[in-house]
Design a protein around this motif. Structure first.
Motif, PDB file in Angstrom:
ATOM      1  N   ALA A  15       0.839  -1.203   0.000  1.00 17.36           N
ATOM      2  CA  ALA A  15       0.000   0.000   0.000  1.00 17.36           C
ATOM      3  C   ALA A  15       0.879   1.260   0.000  1.00 17.36           C
ATOM      4  CB  ALA A  15      -0.940  -0.016   1.204  1.00 17.36           C
ATOM      5  N   ARG A  16       1.962   1.266   0.804  1.00 17.18           N
ATOM      6  CA  ARG A  16       2.876   2.419   0.823  1.00 17.18           C
ATOM      7  C   ARG A  16       3.555   2.576  -0.534  1.00 17.18           C
ATOM      8  NH1 ARG A  16       4.110   0.329   5.938  1.00 17.18           N
ATOM      9  NH2 ARG A  16       5.981  -0.662   5.108  1.00 17.18           N
ATOM     10  N   SER A  17       3.959   1.468  -1.138  1.00 16.75           N
ATOM     11  CA  SER A  17       4.613   1.514  -2.457  1.00 16.75           C
ATOM     12  C   SER A  17       3.657   2.053  -3.512  1.00 16.75           C
ATOM     13  CB  SER A  17       5.099   0.128  -2.863  1.00 16.75           C
ATOM     14  OG  SER A  17       6.118  -0.316  -2.001  1.00 16.75           O
ATOM     15  N   ILE A  18       2.403   1.588  -3.465  1.00 16.48           N
ATOM     16  CA  ILE A  18       1.403   2.065  -4.441  1.00 16.48           C
ATOM     17  C   ILE A  18       1.154   3.552  -4.238  1.00 16.48           C
ATOM     18  CG2 ILE A  18      -1.035   1.919  -5.078  1.00 16.48           C
ATOM     19  CD1 ILE A  18      -0.812  -1.131  -4.643  1.00 16.48           C
ATOM     20  N   ALA A  19       1.016   3.983  -2.971  1.00 22.80           N
ATOM     21  CA  ALA A  19       0.793   5.403  -2.694  1.00 22.80           C
ATOM     22  C   ALA A  19       1.981   6.235  -3.181  1.00 22.80           C
ATOM     23  CB  ALA A  19       0.562   5.613  -1.193  1.00 22.80           C
ATOM     24  N   SER A  20       3.184   5.729  -2.949  1.00 18.67           N
ATOM     25  CA  SER A  20       4.378   6.430  -3.394  1.00 18.67           C
ATOM     26  C   SER A  20       4.422   6.511  -4.921  1.00 18.67           C
ATOM     27  CB  SER A  20       5.608   5.707  -2.861  1.00 18.67           C
ATOM     28  OG  SER A  20       6.785   6.321  -3.343  1.00 18.67           O
ATOM     29  N   MET A  21       4.079   5.416  -5.603  1.00 11.88           N
ATOM     30  CA  MET A  21       4.054   5.412  -7.067  1.00 11.88           C
ATOM     31  C   MET A  21       2.991   6.365  -7.595  1.00 11.88           C
ATOM     32  SD  MET A  21       4.746   1.381  -7.928  1.00 11.88           S
ATOM     33  CE  MET A  21       4.114   1.549  -9.554  1.00 11.88           C
ATOM     34  N   GLN A  22       1.827   6.404  -6.938  1.00 18.16           N
ATOM     35  CA  GLN A  22       0.769   7.317  -7.374  1.00 18.16           C
ATOM     36  C   GLN A  22       1.218   8.774  -7.207  1.00 18.16           C
ATOM     37  OE1 GLN A  22      -2.487   5.859  -4.975  1.00 18.16           O
ATOM     38  NE2 GLN A  22      -3.315   4.628  -6.667  1.00 18.16           N
ATOM     39  N   GLN A  23       1.874   9.065  -6.089  1.00 13.66           N
ATOM     40  CA  GLN A  23       2.402  10.420  -5.861  1.00 13.66           C
ATOM     41  C   GLN A  23       3.435  10.760  -6.930  1.00 13.66           C
ATOM     42  OE1 GLN A  23       1.453  12.830  -3.874  1.00 13.66           O
ATOM     43  NE2 GLN A  23       3.097  14.182  -4.560  1.00 13.66           N
ATOM     44  N   SER A  24       4.303   9.821  -7.238  1.00 13.11           N
ATOM     45  CA  SER A  24       5.312  10.039  -8.282  1.00 13.11           C
ATOM     46  C   SER A  24       4.653  10.291  -9.632  1.00 13.11           C
ATOM     47  CB  SER A  24       6.248   8.840  -8.378  1.00 13.11           C
ATOM     48  OG  SER A  24       7.000   8.697  -7.199  1.00 13.11           O
ATOM     49  N   CYS A  25       3.602   9.540  -9.935  1.00 11.70           N
ATOM     50  CA  CYS A  25       2.882   9.738 -11.204  1.00 11.70           C
ATOM     51  C   CYS A  25       2.249  11.121 -11.253  1.00 11.70           C
ATOM     52  CB  CYS A  25       1.831   8.654 -11.400  1.00 11.70           C
ATOM     53  SG  CYS A  25       2.534   7.048 -11.829  1.00 11.70           S
ATOM     54  N   ARG A  26       1.659  11.575 -10.133  1.00 10.05           N
ATOM     55  CA  ARG A  26       1.058  12.918 -10.104  1.00 10.05           C
ATOM     56  C   ARG A  26       2.141  13.985 -10.321  1.00 10.05           C
ATOM     57  NH1 ARG A  26      -2.144  10.465  -6.012  1.00 10.05           N
ATOM     58  NH2 ARG A  26      -0.686  11.162  -4.403  1.00 10.05           N
ATOM     59  N   MET A  28       4.990  13.567 -11.913  1.00  6.23           N
ATOM     60  CA  MET A  28       5.435  13.496 -13.306  1.00  6.23           C
ATOM     61  C   MET A  28       4.423  14.174 -14.224  1.00  6.23           C
ATOM     62  SD  MET A  28       7.386   9.763 -13.667  1.00  6.23           S
ATOM     63  CE  MET A  28       5.997   9.038 -14.385  1.00  6.23           C
ATOM     64  N   GLU A  29       3.139  13.953 -14.003  1.00  8.70           N
ATOM     65  CA  GLU A  29       2.116  14.599 -14.825  1.00  8.70           C
ATOM     66  C   GLU A  29       2.191  16.115 -14.681  1.00  8.70           C
ATOM     67  OE1 GLU A  29      -1.653  12.908 -13.803  1.00  8.70           O
ATOM     68  OE2 GLU A  29      -1.198  10.996 -14.753  1.00  8.70           O
ATOM     69  N   ALA A  30       2.403  16.597 -13.449  1.00  8.27           N
ATOM     70  CA  ALA A  30       2.545  18.042 -13.238  1.00  8.27           C
ATOM     71  C   ALA A  30       3.783  18.557 -13.966  1.00  8.27           C
ATOM     72  CB  ALA A  30       2.626  18.352 -11.742  1.00  8.27           C
ATOM     73  N   ALA A  31       4.876  17.793 -13.892  1.00  5.87           N
ATOM     74  CA  ALA A  31       6.108  18.194 -14.585  1.00  5.87           C
ATOM     75  C   ALA A  31       5.902  18.204 -16.098  1.00  5.87           C
ATOM     76  CB  ALA A  31       7.254  17.253 -14.205  1.00  5.87           C
ATOM     77  N   TYR A  32       5.201  17.205 -16.634  1.00  7.67           N
ATOM     78  CA  TYR A  32       4.917  17.181 -18.071  1.00  7.67           C
ATOM     79  C   TYR A  32       4.067  18.372 -18.477  1.00  7.67           C
ATOM     80  CZ  TYR A  32       6.716  12.387 -18.315  1.00  7.67           C
ATOM     81  OH  TYR A  32       7.508  11.266 -18.269  1.00  7.67           O
ATOM     82  N   GLY A  33       3.102  18.735 -17.626  1.00  9.69           N
ATOM     83  CA  GLY A  33       2.279  19.913 -17.907  1.00  9.69           C
ATOM     84  C   GLY A  33       3.127  21.179 -17.948  1.00  9.69           C
ATOM     85  N   THR A  34       4.055  21.288 -16.993  1.00  9.20           N
ATOM     86  CA  THR A  34       4.944  22.454 -16.963  1.00  9.20           C
ATOM     87  C   THR A  34       5.830  22.480 -18.203  1.00  9.20           C
ATOM     88  OG1 THR A  34       4.964  22.448 -14.544  1.00  9.20           O
ATOM     89  CG2 THR A  34       6.782  23.582 -15.641  1.00  9.20           C
ATOM     90  N   ILE A  35       6.366  21.334 -18.563  1.00 11.64           N
ATOM     91  CA  ILE A  35       7.214  21.264 -19.761  1.00 11.64           C
ATOM     92  C   ILE A  35       6.414  21.652 -20.998  1.00 11.64           C
ATOM     93  CG2 ILE A  35       8.441  19.658 -21.298  1.00 11.64           C
ATOM     94  CD1 ILE A  35       9.337  18.162 -18.741  1.00 11.64           C
ATOM     95  N   SER A  36       5.198  21.170 -21.079  1.00 15.52           N
ATOM     96  CA  SER A  36       4.347  21.493 -22.228  1.00 15.52           C
ATOM     97  C   SER A  36       4.083  22.997 -22.305  1.00 15.52           C
ATOM     98  CB  SER A  36       3.038  20.719 -22.121  1.00 15.52           C
ATOM     99  OG  SER A  36       2.191  21.037 -23.182  1.00 15.52           O
ATOM    100  N   ARG A  37       3.757  23.616 -21.172  1.00 12.04           N
ATOM    101  CA  ARG A  37       3.514  25.070 -21.150  1.00 12.04           C
ATOM    102  C   ARG A  37       4.773  25.842 -21.530  1.00 12.04           C
ATOM    103  NH1 ARG A  37       0.699  23.451 -16.695  1.00 12.04           N
ATOM    104  NH2 ARG A  37       2.394  23.985 -15.275  1.00 12.04           N
ATOM    105  N   GLU A  38       5.913  25.401 -21.005  1.00  7.57           N
ATOM    106  CA  GLU A  38       7.180  26.077 -21.315  1.00  7.57           C
ATOM    107  C   GLU A  38       7.540  25.919 -22.789  1.00  7.57           C
ATOM    108  OE1 GLU A  38       8.979  28.146 -19.383  1.00  7.57           O
ATOM    109  OE2 GLU A  38       7.330  27.917 -17.953  1.00  7.57           O
TER     110      GLU A  38
END
Length: 104
Positions: A15-26, A28-38
């Motif tokens: 459960a901790r690993s899944i939560a950590s992976m989900q946080q990492s995915c969020r 990464m998605e935020a970073a991809y959004g920033t890269i796209s805007r830039e």
């Protein structure tokens, strides 16, 4: 430690690993959004820079044309000044080109 207890610890770890992976995915998605805007902003800035460079190039061509005209005018003025100096030299020396000298 019983099997149930080990399974419980494995589930908690999973459960901790899944939560950590989900946080990492969020993240990464935020970073991809920033890269796209830039990237969009970079594209806009590049287009604006292209327009500015074109305007500078046009102005440099116009400036070059003006300088060429000024250079030609200065050369013409120099030629006329030399011709005038030659005429004045002839006048001061008593030579009158194009006129016959009077007999004394």
């Amino acid at each position: 430690m019983t099997i149930d207890h080990r399974m419980s610890r494995c589930r908690e770890s999973l459960a901790r690993s899944i939560a950590s992976m989900q946080q990492s995915c969020r993240e990464m998605e935020a970073a991809y959004g920033t890269i796209s805007r830039e990237n969009r902003r970079l594209a806009d800035n590049t287009a604006a820079l292209g327009v500015t460079i074109k305007r500078i190039e046009t102005n440099l061509r116009r400036y070059d044309d003006e300088l060429s005209g000024i250079h030609a005018g200065i050369c013409e003025l120099g030629d006329k000044s030399r011709r005038l100096a030659s005429i004045m030299d002839d006048y001061l020396a008593g030579r009158f080109p194009g006129r016959a000298r009077r007999a004394a």
